[in-house]
Design a protein around this motif. Structure first.
Motif, PDB file in Angstrom:
ATOM      1  N   GLY A 109     -15.636  15.088  -4.586  1.00 28.10           N
ATOM      2  CA  GLY A 109     -14.565  14.482  -5.363  1.00 28.10           C
ATOM      3  C   GLY A 109     -14.682  12.979  -5.482  1.00 28.10           C
ATOM      4  N   LEU A 110     -15.493  12.366  -4.634  1.00 31.13           N
ATOM      5  CA  LEU A 110     -15.672  10.916  -4.662  1.00 31.13           C
ATOM      6  C   LEU A 110     -16.914  10.496  -5.456  1.00 31.13           C
ATOM      7  CD1 LEU A 110     -14.943  10.190  -0.888  1.00 31.13           C
ATOM      8  CD2 LEU A 110     -13.343   9.991  -2.814  1.00 31.13           C
ATOM      9  N   SER A 111     -17.727  11.463  -5.870  1.00 24.79           N
ATOM     10  CA  SER A 111     -18.976  11.149  -6.555  1.00 24.79           C
ATOM     11  C   SER A 111     -18.860  11.461  -8.044  1.00 24.79           C
ATOM     12  CB  SER A 111     -20.134  11.917  -5.921  1.00 24.79           C
ATOM     13  OG  SER A 111     -19.908  13.313  -5.975  1.00 24.79           O
ATOM     14  N   HIS A 112     -19.926  11.165  -8.789  1.00 27.14           N
ATOM     15  CA  HIS A 112     -19.891  11.310 -10.236  1.00 27.14           C
ATOM     16  C   HIS A 112     -21.184  11.947 -10.747  1.00 27.14           C
ATOM     17  CE1 HIS A 112     -17.289   7.792  -9.350  1.00 27.14           C
ATOM     18  NE2 HIS A 112     -16.542   8.257 -10.333  1.00 27.14           N
ATOM     19  N   ASP A 113     -21.067  12.626 -11.877  1.00 31.02           N
ATOM     20  CA  ASP A 113     -22.241  12.924 -12.672  1.00 31.02           C
ATOM     21  C   ASP A 113     -22.641  11.632 -13.387  1.00 31.02           C
ATOM     22  OD1 ASP A 113     -22.106  15.658 -12.001  1.00 31.02           O
ATOM     23  OD2 ASP A 113     -20.730  16.056 -13.666  1.00 31.02           O
ATOM     24  N   HIS A 114     -23.931  11.526 -13.752  1.00 32.25           N
ATOM     25  CA  HIS A 114     -24.406  10.293 -14.374  1.00 32.25           C
ATOM     26  C   HIS A 114     -25.184  10.604 -15.644  1.00 32.25           C
ATOM     27  CE1 HIS A 114     -23.240   8.022 -10.830  1.00 32.25           C
ATOM     28  NE2 HIS A 114     -23.852   8.928 -10.076  1.00 32.25           N
ATOM     29  N   VAL A 115     -25.210   9.627 -16.547  1.00 35.48           N
ATOM     30  CA  VAL A 115     -26.014   9.726 -17.760  1.00 35.48           C
ATOM     31  C   VAL A 115     -26.790   8.420 -17.918  1.00 35.48           C
ATOM     32  CG1 VAL A 115     -24.055   8.989 -19.205  1.00 35.48           C
ATOM     33  CG2 VAL A 115     -26.021  10.153 -20.249  1.00 35.48           C
ATOM     34  N   VAL A 116     -28.090   8.559 -18.156  1.00 43.51           N
ATOM     35  CA  VAL A 116     -28.996   7.410 -18.219  1.00 43.51           C
ATOM     36  C   VAL A 116     -29.679   7.407 -19.583  1.00 43.51           C
ATOM     37  CG1 VAL A 116     -30.946   6.241 -17.139  1.00 43.51           C
ATOM     38  CG2 VAL A 116     -29.376   7.605 -15.731  1.00 43.51           C
ATOM     39  N   LYS A 117     -29.475   6.352 -20.349  1.00 42.96           N
ATOM     40  CA  LYS A 117     -30.041   6.251 -21.701  1.00 42.96           C
ATOM     41  C   LYS A 117     -31.328   5.428 -21.672  1.00 42.96           C
ATOM     42  CE  LYS A 117     -28.170   3.490 -24.789  1.00 42.96           C
ATOM     43  NZ  LYS A 117     -27.207   2.925 -25.777  1.00 42.96           N
ATOM     44  N   ALA A 118     -32.323   5.884 -22.404  1.00 41.54           N
ATOM     45  CA  ALA A 118     -33.582   5.149 -22.523  1.00 41.54           C
ATOM     46  C   ALA A 118     -33.488   4.157 -23.676  1.00 41.54           C
ATOM     47  CB  ALA A 118     -34.733   6.118 -22.773  1.00 41.54           C
ATOM     48  N   THR A 119     -33.903   2.913 -23.418  1.00 40.66           N
ATOM     49  CA  THR A 119     -33.994   1.905 -24.471  1.00 40.66           C
ATOM     50  C   THR A 119     -35.350   1.205 -24.364  1.00 40.66           C
ATOM     51  OG1 THR A 119     -33.077   0.051 -23.190  1.00 40.66           O
ATOM     52  CG2 THR A 119     -31.500   1.503 -24.311  1.00 40.66           C
ATOM     53  N   GLY A 120     -35.762   0.547 -25.444  1.00 36.88           N
ATOM     54  CA  GLY A 120     -37.013  -0.198 -25.439  1.00 36.88           C
ATOM     55  C   GLY A 120     -38.265   0.661 -25.403  1.00 36.88           C
ATOM     56  N   TRP A 121     -38.111   1.964 -25.699  1.00 35.88           N
ATOM     57  CA  TRP A 121     -39.249   2.872 -25.586  1.00 35.88           C
ATOM     58  C   TRP A 121     -40.073   2.889 -26.876  1.00 35.88           C
ATOM     59  CZ3 TRP A 121     -38.950   6.748 -29.218  1.00 35.88           C
ATOM     60  CH2 TRP A 121     -37.686   7.059 -29.718  1.00 35.88           C
ATOM     61  N   GLN A 122     -41.268   3.464 -26.790  1.00 41.78           N
ATOM     62  CA  GLN A 122     -42.155   3.638 -27.932  1.00 41.78           C
ATOM     63  C   GLN A 122     -42.668   5.068 -27.956  1.00 41.78           C
ATOM     64  OE1 GLN A 122     -45.161   0.606 -27.245  1.00 41.78           O
ATOM     65  NE2 GLN A 122     -44.109  -0.833 -28.594  1.00 41.78           N
TER      66      GLN A 122
END
Length: 214
Positions: free
Chosen positions: A50-63
C-alpha cells in the motif's frame, strides 16, 4: 499474331510486372510522433504494498529504423537505440495515460530515478544505452511477431514484440507490446524494508511508432 510475337508480348509483360513489384523500404522512425514506454509493477502481495507504486518509464532521445516489405517478411529489420539518460520517470501525463490514480511528487520521482539507475538496476553510470535488434519476423493474421535481441545493463536476452503494422512507400506505423523480465538482464526486482516493499520481475513495453521512408 504469330507464335513468336505472342511469346515476346508475354515476356515483355512479365518483365514489366516484376519491375514494379514492391521492394523493401527502409523507414526512419520519428520519435516526436511516436511513444515507447515500459511499465514496472509493484508486488501486491508484500506487507508494504500500500505504500509503493506501479511505475511508467518513457523513452526519449532514442533513434530507430525499420526495413519492411509486407510481401517478404525475410526483409524485416528493426533497430532501436534508447539512451538511458533520456528515460523519463512517472510523468503525471503518462501515469494518467496508463491508468494510474496516484501522482508522484518531484522528490518521489527523483528518488525512483536514482534507484532505477543504481548499479544493481540499470547501472546508468556504466551502461548508457538500451538497444533492440531484430532477428526475424513472422505473421499470423494481422499480428507480426518481431523477434530480436534486447541489450540492457550490458546483458542480452531474446524478446518478441507483438505488433500490428501498416506501411506504404512513404509512411510506416506500428503498434504493439512486448514483455520480458528484469532478471533476464541481471536485475533483481527492486526491494526495500527487508522485502516489505518489492517490485515484480515483469517488464511490459508498449510501442507506438511512426516512420518515414528514406
Amino acid at each position: 499474331m504469330n507464335r513468336i510475337a505472342y511469346f515476346s508480348c508475354l515476356l515483355g509483360a512479365f518483365a514489366f510486372s516484376t519491375s514494379v513489384l514492391a521492394a523493401p523500404v527502409e523507414y526512419s522512425l520519428i520519435p516526436q510522433q511516436s511513444l515507447i514506454y515500459v511499465q514496472v509493477f509493484k508486488d501486491p502481495n508484500t506487507m508494504g504494498a500500500g505504500l509503493s507504486h506501479d511505475h511508467v518509464v518513457k523513452a526519449t532521445g532514442w533513434q530507430g529504423s525499420v526495413t519492411w516489405d509486407a510481401d517478404d517478411l525475410s526483409a524485416c529489420k528493426v533497430n532501436l537505440v534508447v539512451p538511458v539518460s533520456g528515460l523519463v520517470i512517472d510523468e503525471s501525463s503518462m501515469r494518467e495515460q496508463v491508468g494510474y490514480d496516484a501522482m508522484l511528487s518531484e522528490s518521489q520521482r527523483k528518488d525512483v530515478r536514482g534507484k532505477m539507475l543504481s548499479s544493481n538496476q540499470l547501472d546508468g553510470d556504466s551502461c548508457s544505452e538500451i538497444s533492440f535488434n531484430s532477428t526475424g519476423c513472422t505473421q499470423s493474421g494481422s499480428t507480426v511477431s518481431v523477434a530480436g535481441t534486447m541489450k540492457m545493463r550490458g546483458k542480452q536476452a531474446k524478446v518478441v514484440a507483438q505488433m500490428t503494422i501498416t506501411a506504404d512507400g512513404e509512411n510506416f506505423k506500428a503498434n504493439g507490446t512486448m514483455k520480458t523480465k528484469g532478471t533476464s538482464f541481471g536485475m533483481d526486482p527492486f526491494s526495500a524494508m527487508f522485502g516489505q516493499l518489492k517490485n515484480r520481475d515483469d517488464l511490459q513495453f508498449t510501442i507506438r511508432v511512426k516512420g518515414a521512408g528514406q
